[in-house]
Motif scaffolding. Sequence first.
Motif, PDB file in Angstrom:
ATOM      1  N   ILE A   1     -11.534   7.527  10.863  1.00  0.00           N
ATOM      2  CA  ILE A   1     -10.853   6.313  10.440  1.00  0.00           C
ATOM      3  C   ILE A   1     -11.565   5.126  11.088  1.00  0.00           C
ATOM      4  O   ILE A   1     -11.736   5.097  12.306  1.00  0.00           O
ATOM      5  CB  ILE A   1      -9.370   6.320  10.862  1.00  0.00           C
ATOM      6  N   ARG A   5      -9.534  -0.637  10.522  1.00  0.00           N
ATOM      7  CA  ARG A   5      -8.365  -0.117   9.797  1.00  0.00           C
ATOM      8  C   ARG A   5      -7.329   0.414  10.781  1.00  0.00           C
ATOM      9  O   ARG A   5      -6.129   0.147  10.647  1.00  0.00           O
ATOM     10  CB  ARG A   5      -8.795   0.984   8.825  1.00  0.00           C
ATOM     11  N   LEU A   6      -7.775   1.160  11.766  1.00  0.00           N
ATOM     12  CA  LEU A   6      -6.843   1.741  12.724  1.00  0.00           C
ATOM     13  C   LEU A   6      -6.228   0.670  13.621  1.00  0.00           C
ATOM     14  O   LEU A   6      -5.060   0.765  14.001  1.00  0.00           O
ATOM     15  CB  LEU A   6      -7.550   2.797  13.569  1.00  0.00           C
ATOM     16  N   TYR A   9      -3.031  -0.761  12.330  1.00  0.00           N
ATOM     17  CA  TYR A   9      -1.868   0.095  12.599  1.00  0.00           C
ATOM     18  C   TYR A   9      -1.403  -0.070  14.043  1.00  0.00           C
ATOM     19  O   TYR A   9      -0.199  -0.121  14.303  1.00  0.00           O
ATOM     20  CB  TYR A   9      -2.227   1.561  12.328  1.00  0.00           C
ATOM     21  N   TYR A  24      -0.935   6.364  10.494  1.00  0.00           N
ATOM     22  CA  TYR A  24      -1.899   6.371   9.386  1.00  0.00           C
ATOM     23  C   TYR A  24      -1.620   7.558   8.465  1.00  0.00           C
ATOM     24  O   TYR A  24      -1.620   7.428   7.230  1.00  0.00           O
ATOM     25  CB  TYR A  24      -3.320   6.449   9.936  1.00  0.00           C
ATOM     26  N   ASN A  27       1.482   6.874   6.437  1.00  0.00           N
ATOM     27  CA  ASN A  27       1.193   6.031   5.274  1.00  0.00           C
ATOM     28  C   ASN A  27       0.574   6.842   4.142  1.00  0.00           C
ATOM     29  O   ASN A  27       0.905   6.640   2.963  1.00  0.00           O
ATOM     30  CB  ASN A  27       0.244   4.897   5.676  1.00  0.00           C
ATOM     31  N   PRO A 167      -2.773   0.008   3.018  1.00  0.00           N
ATOM     32  CA  PRO A 167      -1.492   0.290   3.691  1.00  0.00           C
ATOM     33  C   PRO A 167      -0.337  -0.234   2.838  1.00  0.00           C
ATOM     34  O   PRO A 167      -0.274  -1.439   2.561  1.00  0.00           O
ATOM     35  CB  PRO A 167      -1.603  -0.482   5.007  1.00  0.00           C
TER      36      PRO A 167
END
Length: 287
Positions: A1, A5-6, A9, A24, A27, A167
């Motif tokens: 990932i 992007r992480l 979260y 993640y 989602n 997301p």
Amino acid sequence: IAKPRLDSYRGYFRASLDEAVGMYMWNMELSSCMSALLCHFEIALRNNVHRAMSQFYSRGASSSFTWYDTIRRQLPLHLQDKILKIRQQHTSPGPDEIVSRLTFGFWPSLIGKIDIRFTAAILPVIFPHHPLNATPSDWRNQILRKAALAYLSEFNTMRNRLAHHEPIWKFAAVADPATAPGHRLLGTVDLASSLARFHRFLTQYDTAMAATNSDLASDVACSSWRKRIDFLLSPQGVERYRQRKHVTDARISPAQLRRNFAHVVQQNQPVVVGGSGRIRGVFLPGG
């Protein structure tokens, strides 16, 4: 990932690295179930639109008619282009094939362009169980019609987010026709606000599906993936993924499961049930 992007979260859910990975996966699981939900509505909607428009513009002669040619000049250019591209890519496609290849976004745009003179004849066929059908002339009232169909835009937004693997817990600000005119729901900022918008979305979905196809609405409500969504949005479901307890290699015999049932449920983690080299299945506490 990817780290960016992480990181989104970690910030949004105020999570550690491990918890962010769990959210993640939450989602992804939620997206899979939501996709099935919208897939069924899209099929029901397009079938109803195709039937209603065919019957109206063929004057009752056919339920599969080239109505899009009859009203071509009334359609925005981007809708005309969608139909033209299908015809260019396929040899002599019939009405059913053309309709089946149009994307979800085509239908809200089309419904918004139905001639106001004919809405009282067409919209009750598209939405046979809608409350406005009690007085079909109400469909000609722009304010009532816009409020009744506002969910279509939100469904299309969700559909696009799913298609682009975004997301889906990020909800933008939207007008809320269920409250005072001009009132807007703010965009989501944390888990609590996301869960509230998810539940609102599901309420809209249930209402929309019931208005479009009541039999399918009943089937969807009983489906395993709809029940899965309810679990994923519950405190138990969120916590299972946050703590990364959604998968397990723990194994327990049927007798042990019976003796320690309350403890297994409290642990909120799936367990493999088996004994003597045989796997009988996986027990999912709560769903």
